[in-house]
Motif scaffolding. Structure first.
Motif, PDB file in Angstrom:
ATOM      1  N   ASP A 144      20.862  10.756 -24.177  1.00  0.00           N
ATOM      2  CA  ASP A 144      22.290  10.745 -24.492  1.00  0.00           C
ATOM      3  C   ASP A 144      22.877  12.151 -24.407  1.00  0.00           C
ATOM      4  O   ASP A 144      23.961  12.347 -23.841  1.00  0.00           O
ATOM      5  CB  ASP A 144      22.525  10.156 -25.886  1.00  0.00           C
ATOM      6  CG  ASP A 144      22.316   8.645 -25.922  1.00  0.00           C
ATOM      7  OD1 ASP A 144      22.227   8.030 -24.833  1.00  0.00           O
ATOM      8  OD2 ASP A 144      22.231   8.078 -27.023  1.00  0.00           O
ATOM      9  N   ARG A 145      22.191  13.145 -24.972  1.00  0.00           N
ATOM     10  CA  ARG A 145      22.685  14.522 -24.861  1.00  0.00           C
ATOM     11  C   ARG A 145      22.582  15.023 -23.428  1.00  0.00           C
ATOM     12  O   ARG A 145      23.416  15.833 -22.987  1.00  0.00           O
ATOM     13  CB  ARG A 145      21.928  15.453 -25.810  1.00  0.00           C
ATOM     14  CG  ARG A 145      22.380  15.345 -27.256  1.00  0.00           C
ATOM     15  CD  ARG A 145      21.889  16.535 -28.080  1.00  0.00           C
ATOM     16  NE  ARG A 145      22.361  16.461 -29.467  1.00  0.00           N
ATOM     17  CZ  ARG A 145      21.669  15.939 -30.466  1.00  0.00           C
ATOM     18  NH1 ARG A 145      20.460  15.429 -30.228  1.00  0.00           N
ATOM     19  NH2 ARG A 145      22.161  15.915 -31.684  1.00  0.00           N
ATOM     20  N   THR A 170      25.739  14.044 -21.756  1.00  0.00           N
ATOM     21  CA  THR A 170      26.915  14.811 -22.166  1.00  0.00           C
ATOM     22  C   THR A 170      26.938  16.197 -21.530  1.00  0.00           C
ATOM     23  O   THR A 170      28.003  16.713 -21.197  1.00  0.00           O
ATOM     24  CB  THR A 170      26.980  14.947 -23.697  1.00  0.00           C
ATOM     25  OG1 THR A 170      25.890  15.745 -24.174  1.00  0.00           O
ATOM     26  CG2 THR A 170      26.926  13.580 -24.368  1.00  0.00           C
ATOM     27  N   TYR A 179      19.451  21.881 -26.242  1.00  0.00           N
ATOM     28  CA  TYR A 179      19.050  20.493 -26.470  1.00  0.00           C
ATOM     29  C   TYR A 179      17.547  20.311 -26.305  1.00  0.00           C
ATOM     30  O   TYR A 179      16.939  19.477 -26.991  1.00  0.00           O
ATOM     31  CB  TYR A 179      19.818  19.565 -25.523  1.00  0.00           C
ATOM     32  CG  TYR A 179      21.312  19.579 -25.741  1.00  0.00           C
ATOM     33  CD1 TYR A 179      21.870  20.017 -26.946  1.00  0.00           C
ATOM     34  CD2 TYR A 179      22.194  19.166 -24.741  1.00  0.00           C
ATOM     35  CE1 TYR A 179      23.239  20.033 -27.145  1.00  0.00           C
ATOM     36  CE2 TYR A 179      23.566  19.178 -24.938  1.00  0.00           C
ATOM     37  CZ  TYR A 179      24.089  19.613 -26.137  1.00  0.00           C
ATOM     38  OH  TYR A 179      25.445  19.636 -26.327  1.00  0.00           O
ATOM     39  N   GLN A 194      26.966  11.877 -36.525  1.00  0.00           N
ATOM     40  CA  GLN A 194      25.966  11.653 -35.484  1.00  0.00           C
ATOM     41  C   GLN A 194      24.561  11.559 -36.068  1.00  0.00           C
ATOM     42  O   GLN A 194      23.774  10.681 -35.687  1.00  0.00           O
ATOM     43  CB  GLN A 194      26.011  12.775 -34.453  1.00  0.00           C
ATOM     44  CG  GLN A 194      25.086  12.522 -33.274  1.00  0.00           C
ATOM     45  CD  GLN A 194      24.853  13.765 -32.444  1.00  0.00           C
ATOM     46  OE1 GLN A 194      25.263  14.859 -32.817  1.00  0.00           O
ATOM     47  NE2 GLN A 194      24.187  13.604 -31.325  1.00  0.00           N
ATOM     48  N   PRO A 217      28.381  13.753 -27.725  1.00  0.00           N
ATOM     49  CA  PRO A 217      27.432  12.799 -28.315  1.00  0.00           C
ATOM     50  C   PRO A 217      28.084  11.839 -29.310  1.00  0.00           C
ATOM     51  O   PRO A 217      27.566  10.747 -29.543  1.00  0.00           O
ATOM     52  CB  PRO A 217      26.407  13.717 -28.998  1.00  0.00           C
ATOM     53  CG  PRO A 217      26.404  14.955 -28.158  1.00  0.00           C
ATOM     54  CD  PRO A 217      27.850  15.144 -27.767  1.00  0.00           C
ATOM     55  N   THR A 229      30.752   7.609 -22.668  1.00  0.00           N
ATOM     56  CA  THR A 229      30.683   9.059 -22.477  1.00  0.00           C
ATOM     57  C   THR A 229      31.736   9.521 -21.473  1.00  0.00           C
ATOM     58  O   THR A 229      32.441  10.516 -21.700  1.00  0.00           O
ATOM     59  CB  THR A 229      29.281   9.473 -22.013  1.00  0.00           C
ATOM     60  OG1 THR A 229      28.306   9.007 -22.954  1.00  0.00           O
ATOM     61  CG2 THR A 229      29.175  10.981 -21.885  1.00  0.00           C
TER      62      THR A 229
END
Length: 282
Positions: free
Chosen positions: A18-19, A22, A38, A158, A237, A271
């Motif tokens: 997911d990150r 982004t 990350y 989050q 995110p 996103t």
């Protein structure tokens, strides 16, 4: 053989997809720095998965402290460490934020219950919220300080959502991130919550956690319309949080019963939507 940045990027793509998505919406000259942050987060968040005993886990966290404190060529030969030190130097990131993050991650290594909502929010602040603020500093160091409070709300929303997503794994391990005061109000306890089906108070406790995540998310969303486009990728995110929470509220998708999932298409669409228009439409 793949170079340092290729290894770092693949680490994020594999461990935190997911990150990874982004970061692709950030300017090209900022992506490598985001991937280094990350990848570091994925490394320290995954220590419990790779090192199953607490003391060796603490040794690993100390290694990261030493590498970051020394800076420069420290950690040479470890692609994530090399990349992170380069990012800390080039973006002038505060090393104290990484120290606090590593200190908070000690909690992950043990099975001690989370004492209170305040402790949970502090944990979220030192981990997910700090990561958002560091990403914002990479993207736009002039604008980032003005959104530190919003980063705190975003990080709590989050992180609590993420803890709910990981609830089946944590319960199998005997871990309980649901605060003891929330459990007590729901008529449960850490010991009861992780045993069997969690007892009659388990679903009430999960509902309270969802409500807490929604509370922080709502405050974030109210302030997010003020985010400049330059900072938007750091907060992307959060694009998935409301959808995950909505799915969890469905009795058939309770975090107590299994991992809550969104389809890849849904995740990409949410996103993309926030990357293009931010939160102004809310």
């Amino acid at each position: 053989m793949p170079g340092t940045i290729e290894i770092v990027t693949e680490t994020v793509r594999t461990a935190d997809h997911d990150r990874y998505l982004t970061a692709l919406y950030a300017p090209a000259d900022k992506r490598d720095a985001l991937f280094s942050l990350y990848a570091f987060n994925a490394e320290v968040a995954g220590i419990r998965d790779r090192i199953h005993e607490p003391l060796p886990g603490e040794v690993r966290l100390q290694w990261w402290r030493d590498v970051i404190a020394a800076g420069g060529e420290s950690g040479a030969g470890h692609p994530v460490a090399e990349s992170l030190n380069a990012t800390i130097s080039s973006s002038r990131l505060p090393k104290l934020a990484f120290e606090n993050m590593l200190e908070a991650r000690i909690f992950d290594l043990y099975d001690d219950p989370m004492p209170s909502r305040t402790d949970l929010e502090g944990y979220c602040g030192e981990t997910a919220a700090a990561l958002i603020q560091l990403a914002a500093m990479v993207l736009d160091p002039a604008e980032a300080p003005g959104f530190a409070e919003l980063s705190g709300r975003a990080g709590c929303a989050q992180a609590i959502t993420g803890l709910l997503l990981l609830l089946p794994l944590h319960r199998r391990r005997g871990q309980c991130f649901v605060p003891a005061d929330i459990l007590a109000a729901a008529g449960s306890s850490p010991e009861e919550f992780i045993a069997g089906d969690g007892g009659p108070g388990a679903r009430r406790a999960v509902d309270a956690m969802i409500a807490l995540a929604r509370e922080h998310l709502s405050v974030f969303e109210k302030g997010a319309s003020a985010l400049p486009p330059s900072l938007r990728p750091a907060f992307l995110p959060l694009a998935l949080s409301r959808a995950y929470l909505r799915r969890m509220e469905n009795a058939r998708s309770s975090p107590l019963d299994g991992v809550t999932r969104l389809s890849a298409l849904r995740r990409h669409w949410l996103t993309l939507r926030r990357a293009m228009s931010g939160w102004s439409a809310l």
